[in-house]
Design an enzyme around this catalytic site. Structure first.
Site, mmCIF file in Angstrom:
data_model
loop_
_atom_site.group_PDB
_atom_site.id
_atom_site.type_symbol
_atom_site.label_atom_id
_atom_site.label_comp_id
_atom_site.label_asym_id
_atom_site.label_seq_id
_atom_site.Cartn_x
_atom_site.Cartn_y
_atom_site.Cartn_z
ATOM 1 N N LYS A 94 31.028 -81.286 -11.865
ATOM 2 C CA LYS A 94 32.456 -81.581 -11.831
ATOM 3 C C LYS A 94 33.162 -80.493 -12.632
ATOM 4 O O LYS A 94 32.544 -79.837 -13.472
ATOM 5 C CB LYS A 94 32.718 -82.951 -12.476
ATOM 6 N N GLY A 194 47.184 -97.295 -9.808
ATOM 7 C CA GLY A 194 47.093 -95.894 -9.388
ATOM 8 C C GLY A 194 47.174 -95.816 -7.874
ATOM 9 O O GLY A 194 46.239 -96.187 -7.163
ATOM 10 N N GLY A 196 47.726 -93.066 -5.874
ATOM 11 C CA GLY A 196 47.721 -91.672 -5.431
ATOM 12 C C GLY A 196 47.065 -91.573 -4.065
ATOM 13 O O GLY A 196 47.198 -92.475 -3.230
ATOM 14 N N VAL A 198 43.947 -91.896 -3.007
ATOM 15 C CA VAL A 198 43.014 -92.964 -2.635
ATOM 16 C C VAL A 198 43.718 -94.329 -2.680
ATOM 17 O O VAL A 198 43.589 -95.136 -1.756
ATOM 18 C CB VAL A 198 41.772 -92.985 -3.564
#
Ligand code: NAD
Length: 367
Positions: A94, A194, A196, A198
């Site tokens: 990552k 959240g 966003g 997804v």
């Protein structure tokens, strides 16, 4: 020199690198710095036992460089287990870029970042994560082939987020089946934290199935947009964790299940897209188990995105992507059953399967 101003031994004691809380025998950590573009990035390669380390790039305004390092160490480790449990021949990696993606991301910075990725000769393959778009990966592709998640017009599999959301939806259904005896989400109260890339796509699946959806985000504009697009309610309280809900879906950043929230959480199921939802895997996983909250392991149910980008490497099509992603339902249900039988947490049960696959490969390699 640093030793002129501070005793190196003292520094080692207050800020050990290999002894970092989140350091877990990572193979390599690369610090990338470029004065001209303002790039400051860290690439974490946790493991390449199963294959090249693949994982997205996150751009975030961290409070400190230590926070960024901690994040990349935790995220890259999670990728190792995500690929392993999903049956992909990939290791875990990552990257994080320190900065505000809205104001500091430039094409020059992205290309310079791509050059650093290129310098690792394919040991690390990047993709998008928080703060990144498919168009950013296209810029990286201009300077290196070691990138996935590029646009379909350039031969990529496109934005992985809708597939991630579909996988999360499958995992959520499996957790609901385990907890409530049915996988139908109609009338279930779901809080999506959240919204966003997804989160929004997950909201769409939930609305189509007739769930009662509440959305939460720090971005007011997004809240209004998503609320009016899908007719869902915006959460306006000040402590989402204490709200009475069937399902809590963390789809923002990690570690929201932590010492402050663990006893407040008033959900029966936790299933979301965010990586590393448990601040402390062992401790918080155990408390959830004791409290009877069905936790769908994040690295298992958010694997749709990696399945999608893996298609670019293995040349399989949309149908196979959907089949593999849909299978998250079966794997998640199996994990709940195994955890129950073995009296371990779902996180431990999932981790065990992933670790066994890695150990087997190690043995084969050593012969
Ligand atoms: P994104 O940047 O598109 O969305 C994140 C959203 O969370 C944003 O709208 C942001 O405003 C909001 N947010 C940030 N902090 C918040 C807070 N404290 N409270 C409420 N909202 C907050 O990111 P994304 O691509 O949708 O990814 C979401 C999560 O899923 C991340 O943890 C990511 O690592 C994980 N994930 C994403 C993918 C993928 O395919 N994109 C795959 C696997 C895992």
């Amino acid at each position: 020199m640093i030793s002129d101003v501070i005793n190196v031994e003292d520094l080692q004691k207050i800020a050990p690198v290999f002894g970092q809380l989140s350091f877990d025998n990572h193979e390599q950590v690369v610090f990338c710095n470029d004065k001209d573009t303002g790039l400051r990035a860290i690439i974490g390669i946790h493991s390449t036992i199963l294959g090249p380390a693949l994982g997205g790039t996150r751009m975030w305004q961290y409070n400190s460089e230590w926070d960024a390092l901690n994040d990349v160490l935790r995220l890259s480790r999670g990728m190792t287990f995500k690929a392993a449990i999903t049956g992909l021949n990939l290791g875990g990696g990552k990257a994080v870029i320190i900065g505000d993606s809205k104001t500091q991301k430039t094409p020059e910075l992205m290309k310079r970042y791509g050059e650093f990725v290129h310098s690792l000769s394919g040991k690390y393959l990047t993709a998008e994560d928080v703060g990144m778009e498919t168009s950013d990966m296209d810029l990286v592709r201009d300077v290196t082939p070691f990138v996935t998640g590029i646009s379909e017009s350039r031969g990529g599999a496109g934005n992985p987020s809708p597939i991630t959301a579909y996988g999360v939806f499958m995992g959520m259904k499996a957790a609901t089946k385990y907890k409530f005896g049915t996988d139908i989400l109609e009338d279930k109260t779901v809080y999506v934290q959240g919204i966003g890339h997804v989160g929004e796509s997950l909201v769409e699946h939930l609305v189509n199935e007739g769930a009662k959806v509440f959305i939460d985000d720090i971005n007011e504009e997004r809240l209004e947009e998503v609320s009016s697009r899908y007719g869902v309610k915006i959460y306006r309280g000040n402590d989402i964790y204490g709200e009475n809900m069937d399902i809590y879906a963390p789809c923002a950043l990690g570690a929201t299940v932590n010492d402050d929230t663990i006893f407040k959480i008033n959900a029966k199921v936790i299933a979301g897209a965010a990586n590393n939802q448990l601040a402390n895997e062992e401790k918080h996983g155990k408390i959830l188990q004791e409290r009877g909250i069905a936790y769908a392991p994040d690295f298992l149910i958010n694997a749709g995105g990696i399945i999608n980008v893996y298609a670019e490497l293995e040349n399989y099509g949309k149908q196979e992507i959907m089949r593999k992603t849909e299978n998250i339902f079966n794997t998640t249900l199996e994990i709940f059953e195994t955890a129950n039988k073995d009296e371990v947490t779902t996180h431990e049960a999932a981790l065990k399967i992933a670790e066994e696959r890695i150990e087997t490969r190690k043995l084969v390699k050593s012969k």
